[in-house]
Design an enzyme around this catalytic site. Structure first.
Site, PDB file in Angstrom:
ATOM      1  N   ASP A 183     -21.627  64.296 -59.408  1.00 19.08           N
ATOM      2  CA  ASP A 183     -21.507  63.534 -58.165  1.00 19.08           C
ATOM      3  C   ASP A 183     -21.703  62.056 -58.458  1.00 19.08           C
ATOM      4  OD1 ASP A 183     -21.081  63.039 -55.512  1.00 19.08           O
ATOM      5  OD2 ASP A 183     -23.078  63.637 -54.842  1.00 19.08           O
ATOM      6  N   LYS A 186     -16.047  59.007 -59.685  1.00 11.73           N
ATOM      7  CA  LYS A 186     -15.009  60.034 -59.798  1.00 11.73           C
ATOM      8  C   LYS A 186     -14.118  59.803 -61.020  1.00 11.73           C
ATOM      9  CE  LYS A 186     -17.154  60.823 -56.184  1.00 11.73           C
ATOM     10  NZ  LYS A 186     -18.446  61.492 -56.374  1.00 11.73           N
ATOM     11  N   ASP A 211     -18.437  67.389 -56.832  1.00 14.62           N
ATOM     12  CA  ASP A 211     -18.288  67.012 -55.426  1.00 14.62           C
ATOM     13  C   ASP A 211     -17.194  65.963 -55.251  1.00 14.62           C
ATOM     14  OD1 ASP A 211     -18.805  66.987 -52.717  1.00 14.62           O
ATOM     15  OD2 ASP A 211     -20.540  65.664 -52.859  1.00 14.62           O
ATOM     16  N   ASN A 212     -16.701  65.858 -54.017  1.00 15.05           N
ATOM     17  CA  ASN A 212     -15.741  64.810 -53.611  1.00 15.05           C
ATOM     18  C   ASN A 212     -14.453  64.810 -54.422  1.00 15.05           C
ATOM     19  OD1 ASN A 212     -18.696  62.912 -53.429  1.00 15.05           O
ATOM     20  ND2 ASN A 212     -17.612  63.599 -51.618  1.00 15.05           N
ATOM     21  N   GLU A 241     -19.308  64.467 -46.236  1.00 14.39           N
ATOM     22  CA  GLU A 241     -20.690  64.483 -45.768  1.00 14.39           C
ATOM     23  C   GLU A 241     -20.938  63.457 -44.678  1.00 14.39           C
ATOM     24  OE1 GLU A 241     -20.203  62.317 -49.728  1.00 14.39           O
ATOM     25  OE2 GLU A 241     -19.759  64.319 -48.955  1.00 14.39           O
TER      26      GLU A 241
END
Length: 258
Positions: A183, A186, A211-212, A241
């Protein structure tokens, strides 16, 4: 110069764009504009403001209370890109199913996900959490200790992930990673995953949760896991989120070996 009639013709288009992308405008306001204003007014970073709220609205030594205070602050006061409660439940479930003894977190930020992971670990497990930003790491350290986790459970490593991963075996005596949570930036997902693949620390059954991967997105990372043949994988779809209407997701990978 455009005539009033031409200008009026663009109004329906403008309204359509505002309605379609309203959730992104709200995110821009909460995540960027509010942050800039409060940074100037308070002289504190957003993470420091979050810590002050959590410190005064949670019970020391109670991880659940600390996570709840974080969730309230992030949803009602200022936006921080923690994993949050919705996607956090997926993380909780996978940790309970896997019962990992050695966990690597890439991107502690201000400690929310670190506490969420640490509270789910079995007795004797150890979490290594990497955070490159020194100011954020200082907040994360306070949050982790406020939750009641000591160095034997959580070791916070303050350095860029691409410097730490190659030294995990030599400097931290790691032989295998059972679970990895990504996380952080990216753009680092793919090179860091490839470093982990080359490190020999991933064994058959090692799990990676990223995540993401849909927003803001990690397309090169997703392309790699599709083509590499090294993983069984799936996407857990959710919303971003502390936001509404913005689609996001987490990638769950189970390493199968070469």
């Amino acid at each position: 110069m455009a005539s009033p009639a031409i200008a009026l013709a663009f109004i329906p288009l403008l309204l359509t764009l505002i309605i379609r992308y309203r959730y992104y405008f709200v995110l821009l306001y909460r995540a960027v504009l509010v942050r800039i204003w409060k940074d100037c007014v308070t002289g504190l970073s957003r993470e420091e403001r979050a810590y002050q709220y959590v410190l005064t609205h949670s019970i020391p030594g109670d991880p659940d209370s600390i996570l709840e205070a974080f969730d309230i602050w992030c949803s009602k006061v200022e936006f921080i890109s923690n994993i949050g409660p919705q996607k956090g439940k997926v993380l909780d479930r996978l940790l309970m199913e896997q019962s990992p003894l050695t966990v690597l977190e890439l991107g502690a930020h201000c400690g929310y996900s670190t506490v969420r992971i640490a509270r789910a670990l079995p007795l004797g497990a150890r979490l290594y959490s990497i955070e490159m930003d020194q100011r954020n790491a200082a907040i994360a350290e306070k949050i982790i200790r406020l939750a009641g986790f000591d160095d034997d459970t959580v070791e916070l490593i303050i350095n860029p992930s691409d410097e730490v991963i190659p030294r995990l075996r030599s400097d931290y005596n790691l032989e295998r990673l059972d679970f990895v949570f990504m996380d952080h930036w990216k753009k680092c997902y793919l090179p860091d995953l490839q470093m982990l693949e080359g490190s020999g620390l991933l064994g058959k059954g090692s799990m990676i949760l990223a995540d993401n991967v849909l927003f803001p997105g990690a397309p090169k990372f997703l392309r790699h896991i599709r083509k590499s043949g090294l993983y069984e994988w799936k996407i857990h779809r959710a919303t971003l989120e502390y936001s509404k209407g913005i689609r996001d997701g987490m990638a769950e990978l189970v390493y199968q070996g070469i």
